[in-house]
Each structure stands twice: as C-alpha cells, then as structure tokens.
Design a protein around this motif. Structure first.
Motif, mmCIF file in Angstrom:
data_model
loop_
_atom_site.group_PDB
_atom_site.id
_atom_site.type_symbol
_atom_site.label_atom_id
_atom_site.label_comp_id
_atom_site.label_asym_id
_atom_site.label_seq_id
_atom_site.Cartn_x
_atom_site.Cartn_y
_atom_site.Cartn_z
ATOM 1 N N CYS A 41 0.835 -1.224 0.000
ATOM 2 C CA CYS A 41 0.000 0.000 0.000
ATOM 3 C C CYS A 41 0.862 1.263 0.000
ATOM 4 O O CYS A 41 0.373 2.349 -0.321
ATOM 5 C CB CYS A 41 -0.962 -0.005 1.186
ATOM 6 N N GLY A 42 2.128 1.129 0.417
ATOM 7 C CA GLY A 42 3.021 2.298 0.420
ATOM 8 C C GLY A 42 3.527 2.698 1.804
ATOM 9 O O GLY A 42 4.196 3.732 1.946
ATOM 10 N N VAL A 155 -3.001 3.760 5.515
ATOM 11 C CA VAL A 155 -2.644 3.955 4.106
ATOM 12 C C VAL A 155 -3.659 3.144 3.297
ATOM 13 O O VAL A 155 -3.557 1.922 3.152
ATOM 14 C CB VAL A 155 -1.197 3.509 3.819
ATOM 15 N N ASP A 156 -4.665 3.870 2.826
ATOM 16 C CA ASP A 156 -5.841 3.236 2.224
ATOM 17 C C ASP A 156 -5.642 3.108 0.707
ATOM 18 O O ASP A 156 -5.994 3.997 -0.065
ATOM 19 C CB ASP A 156 -7.069 4.107 2.557
ATOM 20 N N THR A 157 -5.037 2.001 0.337
ATOM 21 C CA THR A 157 -4.762 1.729 -1.080
ATOM 22 C C THR A 157 -5.547 0.474 -1.463
ATOM 23 O O THR A 157 -5.420 -0.556 -0.787
ATOM 24 C CB THR A 157 -3.256 1.480 -1.296
ATOM 25 N N VAL A 161 -4.759 -2.225 -6.502
ATOM 26 C CA VAL A 161 -3.559 -1.400 -6.761
ATOM 27 C C VAL A 161 -2.334 -2.071 -6.137
ATOM 28 O O VAL A 161 -1.274 -2.190 -6.774
ATOM 29 C CB VAL A 161 -3.757 0.035 -6.204
ATOM 30 N N CYS A 162 -2.487 -2.538 -4.887
ATOM 31 C CA CYS A 162 -1.357 -3.200 -4.197
ATOM 32 C C CYS A 162 -0.923 -4.429 -4.993
ATOM 33 O O CYS A 162 0.275 -4.690 -5.169
ATOM 34 C CB CYS A 162 -1.773 -3.634 -2.790
ATOM 35 N N ASP A 200 -5.004 8.562 1.070
ATOM 36 C CA ASP A 200 -5.564 7.908 -0.099
ATOM 37 C C ASP A 200 -4.400 7.458 -0.986
ATOM 38 O O ASP A 200 -3.843 8.238 -1.755
ATOM 39 C CB ASP A 200 -6.468 8.915 -0.832
ATOM 40 N N GLY A 201 -4.010 6.184 -0.815
ATOM 41 C CA GLY A 201 -2.806 5.687 -1.492
ATOM 42 C C GLY A 201 -3.026 5.257 -2.925
ATOM 43 O O GLY A 201 -2.072 4.895 -3.616
#
Ligand SMILES: Nc1ncnc2c1ncn2[C@@H]1O[C@H](COP(=O)(O)OS(=O)(=O)O)[C@@H](OP(=O)(O)O)[C@H]1O
Ligand SMILES: Nc1ncnc2c1ncn2[C@@H]1O[C@H](COP(=O)(O)OP(=O)(O)O)[C@@H](O)[C@H]1O
Length: 225
Positions: A41-42, A155-157, A161-162, A200-201
């Motif tokens: 997620c970053g 970290v809301d990804t 995306v992840c 907002d990742g």
C-alpha cells in the motif's frame, strides 16, 4: 500459579532524567506514528519519505519497518534455530498466523512506546491487520505517555492497486497458494474505523505528497515544537 509469574517481584523504577526533560532538549514531543495497511500500500515508502523530511529539519526520529524487524526482534523460527536450537526457535520465532501477528505487534508496540518515551518521533510501518492489536498498542503508548501520542495512519490503497504493484512478487505467490495467511488474499485486513489520518494511497498522489500530509498534521498538533 505458574512459576514464571514473577510480577510481584518486579518493581517499576522512576528515573531522574524524565521524558519531559528529554523532549525539552529535543524541542519536540515523542510520539508513535503508526502506518497500517495492506502489503504494497506504500507504508514503507511514505514512512521513509517522512523520515527524510523530518531528518532534514533536524528532528530526532526512528523508523521501524516490518521487513527489517522480522530480521531481528521478531525473527521467524528458521532464523533463530541455528543459534538457539529448535525448541527455542519454535517458542519465540514468529510467522503470520493471527497469534504470531499479535505477538509481533505487541513487541513492536512496546519498543515503539520506549522510543517515544525517549522523545523520538517514532515511525512504524507494519501491516498490523487486526484492530484489536492496534488498539492494544494505542493503550501501551498512551499509558506510558499521553493519549495523543499514538497516531494511527491508515494507508488506504485498494487491494487491486497493491496487487498490481506487487514489488516483491508476494501477491503472485499468494494467489498461487505458495504463501499461507497472506493479508488481503487468504487472511483478513481490518481497516481502522477512526484513524487519526487516512491517506488515499490509490489516487495518484506521490509518496512525498502523502508524507507531507502527515508532516502537516504533526506540525498542526504541536509535535514539532
Ligand atoms: N502472509 C503474509 N502476510 C502479510 N505479509 C507477509 C506475509 N508473508 C510475508 N509477508 C511480508 O512481511 C511483511 C509484513 O510483516 P509485518 O510484520 O508488517 O506483518 S504483521 O504486522 O505482523 O501483520 C510484508 O511487508 P510489506 O509488504 O512491507 O507490508 C510482506 O512483505
Ligand atoms: N503513493 C505512491 N504512488 C505510487 N507508487 C507508490 C506509492 N507509494 C509506494 N509506491 C510503490 O508501491 C510499492 C510498494 O510500496 P511499499 O512502500 O513497499 O509498500 P508497503 O511497505 O506497504 O508494503 C513500491 O514499489 C513503491 O515504490
């Protein structure tokens, strides 16, 4: 009662150099900035960017990262076995089952609380998928300092995306059934319902921008002096 229950024999020591004086010397407030989110997620990248930003300003920081901590404090059994033997390794080594994650987060939470007590801006990057475990860290940190010392950063990804990033190829392995208990695939992730900060990742913002958002929050709350 177990012979290991020595709680009656251990007594808390108050030290002469207290937290307040350490913080005054550093010109900042010790705290724990707890990044949580799916693998990929970053967390590490954003925490690292924030660490660089704060270090450039002369802040005293430390960054604890899941992959690194699992090489030492929270090593898996296979890492402990050669030095300590099989029984010890099985007893103290950690994997990714729910109880092992609980102990992983408990150890890190306690270490992070100690670092915050030393006045450090303590950045942590762990998947920490269970709300109960994160709430326990919040309590450890608050009990040894102030309630506002624990800053939960979600970290809301999105999982898609992840999974598309998959820098270590772990999602691919998890989908192929080669990794058990993989968060988001074969294990749960419980999003924080009320994090102090939600990033907002997956919206195309750079890790530097997201780190800047956290820095601004810390500055607004007086953490940076
Ligand atoms: N089963 C499973 N589930 C999740 N993650 C896994 C797993 N196996 C290995 N990895 C890698 O280990 C990193 C997560 O370790 P953590 O200590 O942060 O996990 S936890 O907080 O105890 O849940 C995680 O690092 P990040 O990708 O940086 O999050 C993964 O690289
Ligand atoms: N905001 C972002 N935008 C685009 N890519 C990012 C962003 N944050 C991280 N990445 C990239 O995503 C991948 C996973 O990031 P990482 O920090 O290792 O995640 P985590 O620590 O949560 O597993 C890395 O390749 C990293 O460069």
């Amino acid at each position: 009662m177990s012979e290991k229950d020595v709680s009656g024999d251990i007594v808390w020591h108050d030290h002469s150099v207290d937290r307040r004086s350490r913080e005054q010397r550093l010109g900042q407030l010790g705290c724990v900035v707890w990044f949580t989110g799916l693998s990929g997620c970053g967390k590490s990248t954003i925490a690292n960017e924030l660490d660089v930003m704060l270090a450039r300003e002369g802040r005293a920081t430390i960054l604890l990262d899941g992959d690194n901590v699992r090489h030492g404090l929270c090593a898996p059994p296979s890492k402990l076995q050669p030095e300590h033997g099989a029984e010890f390794a099985e007893r103290f080594g950690l994997g990714f089952g729910a109880v092992d994650r609980e102990e992983n987060i408990r150890r890190i939470g306690s270490v992070a609380a100690l670092m915050a007590s030393a006045g450090l801006i303590t950045l942590t990057a762990f998947v920490s998928p269970y709300q109960r475990d994160r709430d326990r860290v919040r309590k450890i940190v608050s009990d040894s300092g102030r309630p506002e010392d624990f800053v939960e950063v979600f970290v809301d990804t999105p999982l898609e995306v992840c999974e598309a990033r998959d820098p270590k190829g772990l999602y691919k392995k998890a989908r192929a059934g080669e990794i058990a208990n993989f968060t988001g695939i074969s294990d749960p992730y419980e999003p924080p319902p009320k994090p102090e900060i939600r990033l907002d990742g997956g919206a195309g913002r750079s890790a530097g921008e997201l780190a800047g958002q956290v820095r601004q929050w810390l500055s607004d709350r007086g953490v940076l002096g």
